[in-house]
Scaffold this motif. Structure first.
Motif, PDB file in Angstrom:
ATOM      1  N   ILE A 223     -30.344  22.981  37.832  1.00 18.32           N
ATOM      2  CA  ILE A 223     -31.587  22.926  37.055  1.00 18.32           C
ATOM      3  C   ILE A 223     -32.315  24.259  37.062  1.00 18.32           C
ATOM      4  O   ILE A 223     -33.158  24.517  36.229  1.00 18.32           O
ATOM      5  CB  ILE A 223     -32.536  21.787  37.527  1.00 18.32           C
ATOM      6  CG1 ILE A 223     -33.020  22.028  38.942  1.00 18.32           C
ATOM      7  CG2 ILE A 223     -31.878  20.439  37.414  1.00 18.32           C
ATOM      8  CD1 ILE A 223     -33.985  20.968  39.396  1.00 18.32           C
TER       9      ILE A 223
ATOM     10  N   THR B 246     -34.797  23.469  27.986  1.00 16.71           N
ATOM     11  CA  THR B 246     -35.017  23.269  29.415  1.00 16.71           C
ATOM     12  C   THR B 246     -36.176  24.127  29.904  1.00 16.71           C
ATOM     13  O   THR B 246     -36.674  24.989  29.180  1.00 16.71           O
ATOM     14  CB  THR B 246     -33.779  23.663  30.234  1.00 16.71           C
ATOM     15  OG1 THR B 246     -33.668  25.080  30.206  1.00 16.71           O
ATOM     16  CG2 THR B 246     -32.526  23.026  29.698  1.00 16.71           C
TER      17      THR B 246
ATOM     18  N   THR C  98     -33.943  19.475  31.033  1.00 16.41           N
ATOM     19  CA  THR C  98     -33.420  20.078  32.253  1.00 16.41           C
ATOM     20  C   THR C  98     -32.567  19.085  33.025  1.00 16.41           C
ATOM     21  O   THR C  98     -31.463  19.395  33.474  1.00 16.41           O
ATOM     22  CB  THR C  98     -34.599  20.547  33.132  1.00 16.41           C
ATOM     23  OG1 THR C  98     -35.447  21.370  32.344  1.00 16.41           O
ATOM     24  CG2 THR C  98     -34.101  21.321  34.323  1.00 16.41           C
TER      25      THR C  98
END
Lengths: 265, 472, 440
Positions: free
Chosen positions: B393, B419, B245
């Protein structure tokens, strides 16, 4: 361009530092300055007075081409610094502004230390060879602005943390630091209290002779106190220009008289 | 009788109440003993409120209790119906997994509504009859309760109407309450997010230790359906996810977005003529309006193969077609307008006198930007970048479509990484068993994501706010 | 003056700066070069950002515009009642169109299509497996055709369609070009016989999803988006505007108000996927609402859109000058009347602009809907708010995942439709803002 209305010669015989001939300024379609001509002498303080919106600040900003930063502004006519047309294509704005410094209405120190505020100009123009040189310039400029004794122990503090009057003197010191030939002052005391104003006026008097100074003010007493020449502006035209003593005691124009005696303003 | 009709009926009842109340109000005005020709001064105050407020008062008191009953019923009705339908199905034919239950109930509903003629599962035919009957019964009951309450409320309100009665004040108090309740929805949403994430995460942490989750480096959540199946033990070390991430969202994307966004903002605010700005700004805004699924498609179909070819050309023969670089670069492009507009705001907040002061010293515009404007705007720009990171993110579709599922702990941008958001989507699509650590781990990941973005946002907003105040 | 001069020793005089020296001139030239470079960097950054956009749009339009076209093959069809399993006499006697349609629904049109495509000889495999639907539509439109023979244009298989649109590199060796020699021969032969035509793809705009690219359409997803957004608007607009009015006009300054404000500002920046987790945990698991339904999707997106509407409404309300409120209060209006009769009408353009922008964002949102099951494969157009449905961006996602090559152009075409709707919504918002924005 109209050069027929050259102002009457006044004062000393030495050639003028800056001359303006037939200057017109437009903001878009609106004309802010109409056909103004005058001379500025190196050893004198020249004051521009007049009611709000008469164009005196606009005219002042023509002398270092600050009007260039306004997209819609357009300047016609001729302004010379030592016989060089500052609006000529060959003129370098960066150099011009180093030679013609400016102090603004509201104190505008950069959000940096006092030292860095003064050093900013010499640094971008490469005027100091080394740190000692720069220290000398900073000290000299602060001394000349009468600020050295007050700030010499706190040069690392932020320039924005000072009082309004100190900030304005810092801005004057900053302008002096690049060793200009002319200093333009756009109502430098309008944001200050009377005591701070008195100190700035003393300072202006002190700087006279070393720099040609043009000061815009709406305060007639101030103009009478600090200037040797006064130009009265109204509705974008220069109504009258002459020795300060003459303008304030025996103006030739009715409008000037009305303004000075407080009929309008 | 469907719920929609019940709701419409409640509003219809309220409308009737409004008419009756207003008529009553008009009568009050007419009979309050003031002749038509009386001065206005005398008329004011004889009847406190205008007839419309009398009407609204009656309507409100009729509508509010009915709506509460119907809303409450509509929230729980599907659950109640599902339970009673499933209870009616013989145990042998009852669907077992939640997914089966869902499709079973969908067929039941479809049959009951007459949209499906032939179901796949024949057990749904009797179930659908139970469904229809139960639904009718319960809806009738709810409707009757609502109608009774509405009538009671309406009559009570009507009985209170007198010339002195302050109907307007009552109605306005009700409106204020309504407005306040609306603003409480924001708190309820936040509370709902926090509670549901924490609740499900706690269940997860009863099965997997938080230490392993936060610091473990092996992520392989595929727990087996049967205990004897190969690889039946899942591994829930989320560090590779956190790294992926950060690698994609906070490093690669920002390497693209910060220089491009910042320089764009500088050009737009300092150099571009107004006419140019008028053309270029909407282009940046358009870039911000492109749905993320489009960016994801672009990343997977157009950018990723090129990145792979480039990696092969560099000598990485086993380069993955799903690379951190492709996802990160496209995410960076997506973030450009965001960074640019934050930087634009920050630069514009620097007083014009600073710029004038610097230019009047003989500084060039670029010197002014670099030495005065950027340092002065720095807190605002940093705050904007933090918000951009938080957005990157939390971005999902680009990484779902272009980053892949392999939980690698690598710094090679041509490798595939995964992620937090990618894993949440992967874990929660397909079969869902709400007591397996695999499904619950998605909520733990969501909690971490929520926590980090929350801290970033609060901090960044505080920085930006403080910065704005410094120049006000 | 005297005080100043006595307190400060005048500094040593500096030499005046000689601006014409070579050193100074060179320095200034360098500074101007740096200025030009910096300016160029700015322009280059903008250019790069813009070219990304152009490149993205270009690839999507390049891949997608052919999705609005499809290829059809001409076959002669005899509507044999025997093959269809229909009694011609009974059909002719049936006056009720609904009953006739029911009969047709039972008939073996697939068999009829198979029989008809045999006349194409070796190339019978070019016909789409769903082509029989076209025959049924023909017969439903005109039952008199039963027993007759006519030439019908039916859709071809996706591979032939793509060949006809020139999507394959025919120079490449068979193994890597993605199409068999047999298909190429079939296409070339039919093309030579003039049995192929390309026309507007009505299927794409009028049907829902399908397992085969040539029969897949976006109408189902578009309808799903519409239903979902209706729920979103119905919930988020009144609640959002109400909350904003409360906060701006009535809320006392206390802790509660602060908490509400912090909540709203943070919700505006919470990743959208978190709202999906909320929808899954609360709407589906706690309230037991149906999976994949526009109702749940709409509620989830409404919570996501709410902060956008609240924030823009507050800005719009703030921009109404206090003098308007004072004027209305001064003639005896109650605070509620002031707000609803003066402030809100004046702020309405700003409120609507913010709402449209928020709704446009909800229309393009995918991630939270994946979590509440709106990625279901739905071949029917959705019938109601509680029936399973999908939405446009999720349809894009599903197709982009499909291995069948024909879905690339469908995905791009669906993106074109989505982008056109978004651009239209944003244009309306900009128009509203420019037309009604008032500067006080």
């Amino acid at each position: 361009m109209n050069t027929n209305n050259a102002p009457p010669p006044v004062g000393s015989n030495q050639p003028p530092k800056m001359t303006a001939r037939g200057v017109n300024v437009f903001y878009g379609a609106k004309q802010a300055i109409k056909n103004v001509s005058l001379d500025v002498r190196a050893d004198e303080v020249t004051a521009f007075i007049g009611p709000s919106g008469c164009g005196k600040s606009t005219f002042l900003r023509c002398f270092n081409r600050m009007n260039d930063t306004v997209d819609s502004a357009r300047v016609e006519g001729e302004i010379k610094l030592d016989e060089t047309d500052i609006y000529a294509a060959s003129m370098d704005v960066v150099q011009l502004r180093a030679r013609v410094g400016m102090v603004f209405q509201k104190p505008n120190p950069f959000p940096k230390s006092i030292y860095e505020n003064i050093a900013y100009g010499p640094r971008i123009h490469g005027l100091a060879a080394n740190k000692t040189d720069m220290d000398g310039i900073v000290e000299g400029s602060l001394r000349r602005a009468g600020l050295w004794e007050e700030v010499k122990d706190r040069l690392g503090e932020s320039g924005t943390a000072m009082s309004g009057g100190q900030q304005q003197r810092l801005c004057i010191a900053r302008a002096i630091a690049v060793d200009p030939e002319v200093i333009l002052m756009d109502e430098p005391c309008s944001a200050l209290d009377p005591i701070a104003t008195a100190r700035i006026e003393e300072l202006i008097d002190d700087l006279r002779g070393k720099y040609a100074i043009i000061i815009v003010t709406h305060n007639m007493q101030q103009a009478a106190r600090v200037s040797q020449k006064t130009a009265f502006f109204h509705l974008g035209t220069m109504v009258e220009y002459g020795d300060t003593s003459t303008i304030f005691t025996n103006p030739s124009e009715g409008r000037t008289k009305d303004y000075i005696t407080g009929r309008y303003g | 009788m469907s719920l929609t009709i019940l709701f419409l009926a409640a509003f219809g009842l309220a409308l009737v109440g409004f008419q009756i109340g207003r008529a009553r109000g008009r009568t009050l005005v007419a009979t309050s003993g003031i002749a038509a020709g009386t001065a206005a001064r005398a008329r004011i105050g004889a009847v406190h409120s205008r007839p419309n407020y009398h009407g609204s008062f009656v309507a409100l008191l009729a509508l509010a209790p009915a709506l509460v009953v119907l809303l409450g019923w509509s929230f729980i009705s599907e659950g109640v119906l599902t339970d009673s339908v499933l209870a009616s199905v013989p145990a042998a034919e009852r669907p077992e997994t939640s997914l089966d239950r869902t499709s079973f109930m969908n067929e039941v509903r479809g049959l009951a509504a007459g949209e499906i003629d032939e179901p796949f599962d024949l057990a749904t035919i009797p179930a659908s009859r139970v469904y229809a009957a139960t639904q009718t019964n319960y809806n009738m009951l709810a409707g009757a309760v609502a109608a009774t309450l509405a009538a009671l409320g309406g009559f009570w309100a009507y009985s209170r109407l007198t010339p002195q009665f302050r109907a307007r004040n009552r109605v306005e108090v009700a409106v204020r309450w309504g407005l306040m309740l609306a603003s409480l929805v924001a708190i309820l949403t936040t509370l709902g997010i926090v509670l549901s994430l924490i609740f499900e995460s706690l269940r997860f942490f009863q099965m997997v230790s938080p230490i392993e989750f936060l610091f473990g480096t092996r992520w392989s959540p595929q727990t087996a359906i049967r205990a004897d199946q190969v690889g039946s033990s899942g591994a829930f070390g989320a560090v590779p996810l956190f790294w992926g991430t950060i690698f994609i969202g906070a490093i690669i994307a920002m390497l693209v977005a910060i220089p491009l966004g910042l320089m764009s903002a500088i050009y737009l605010t300092q150099y571009a003529k107004p006419s140019v700005r008028k053309v270029l700004k909407p282009i940046l805004e358009l870039l911000a309006g492109v749905p993320t699924v489009v960016y994801g498609f672009f990343a997977a179909l157009t950018v990723a193969p090129r990145v792979r070819d480039f990696a092969v050309w560099l000598g990485m023969s086993d380069a993955s077609s799903e690379s951190a670089l492709a996802a990160g670069v496209v995410m960076g492009v997506m973030i450009i307008p965001f960074v640019s507009s934050m930087a634009d705001d920050a630069l514009n907040a620097v007083p014009g006198s600073m710029r004038d002061g610097s230019l009047a010293m003989g500084a060039t515009p670029s010197e002014t930007v670099k030495r005065v404007l950027l340092p002065a705007a720095l807190p605002g720009i940093v705050g904007g970048i933090l918000l951009a990171v938080s957005r990157a993110i939390g971005e999902t579709m680009i990484v779902v479509m272009a980053a892949g599922l392999a939980a690698n702990l690598t710094i090679n941008p041509f490798d595939s990484v995964t992620t937090v958001t990618t894993q949440i989507v992967a874990l929660l699509t397909g079969d869902q068993e709400f007591d397996s650590p695999k499904t619950l781990s998605a909520f733990a990941l969501g909690l971490v994501l929520f926590g980090i973005t929350l801290v970033l946002n609060i901090y960044a907003l505080a920085v930006v706010k403080k910065y704005r105040e410094a120049y006000d | 003056m005297a005080t100043l001069a006595s307190s400060t020793a005048m500094p040593v005089e500096r030499e005046p700066t000689d601006w014409s020296s070579t050193r100074m001139q060179r320095r200034i030239a360098r500074r101007y070069a740096a200025e030009r470079n910096f300016r160029f960097l700015g322009l280059a950054a903008l250019g790069l950002a813009a070219s990304f956009l152009v490149f993205l749009l270009f690839t999507i339009v390049r891949d997608g515009w052919t999705g609005f076209l499809n290829t059809e093959v001409r076959v002669a069809v005899t509507y044999e009642p025997a093959i269809l399993g229909l009694d011609a006499g009974r059909i002719a006697a049936t006056a009720d169109p609904a009953a006739r349609r029911a009969a047709f629904r039972q008939a073996d049109f697939a068999g009829l299509m198979l029989a008809a495509s045999e006349q194409l000889g070796d190339f019978d495999s070019v016909v789409s497996e769903g082509a029989w639907l076209a025959l049924r539509d023909r017969l439903e439109a005109d039952p008199a055709l039963l027993g007759q023979t006519e030439q019908v244009w039916v859709p071809v298989r996706s591979t032939i369609d793509l060949l006809n649109k020139g999507k394959f590199d025919l120079e490449a060796p068979e193994i890597s070009r993605g199409v068999s020699d047999r298909d190429i021969r079939a296409w070339q032969a039919l093309e030579a016989q003039g049995k192929l035509r390309t026309g507007f793809n009505g299927i794409f705009l009028s049907t829902a999803d399908s397992t085969v690219p040539e029969l897949a359409g976006i109408w189902g997803a578009a309808l799903g988006s519409l239903l979902t957004l209706l729920v979103t608007i119905a919930v988020s607009f009144p609640v959002g505007v109400g909350a904003a009015i409360w906060l701006e006009e009535f809320a006392p300054r206390n802790r509660w108000t602060d908490i509400i404000e912090v909540s709203i500002n943070n919700l505006a920046a919470v990743p959208s996927i978190i709202f999906g987790l909320l929808g899954l945990a609360v709407f589906l698991n706690v309230f037991g609402m149906p999976r994949s339904a526009p109702l749940v999707g709409g509620l989830t997106l409404a919570l996501m859109t709410l902060p956008v509407i609240v924030i823009s409404t507050r800005v719009a309300i703030k921009s109404v000058p206090p003098s308007i409120r004072d004027a209305a209060l001064g003639i005896g209006a109650s605070p509620i009347q002031v707000v609803f009769q003066h402030v809100v009408p004046l702020a309405l353009p700003g409120i609507l602009t913010g709402t449209i922008i928020g709704i446009a964002r909800a229309l393009g949102e995918t991630a939270p809907l994946l979590l509440i099951g709106m990625r279901a494969f739905v071949v029917d157009t959705p019938q109601g708010f509680t029936q399973p449905a999908t939405v446009l961006p999720v349809q894009v996602f599903l197709w982009s995942d499909d291995v069948a090559r024909g879905f690339i152009e469908k995905t791009s075409a669906a993106i074109m439709v989505l982008m056109m709707i978004l651009i239209a919504m944003n244009s309306v918002a900009i128009y509203l803002r420019n037309k009604f924005e008032r500067r006080w």
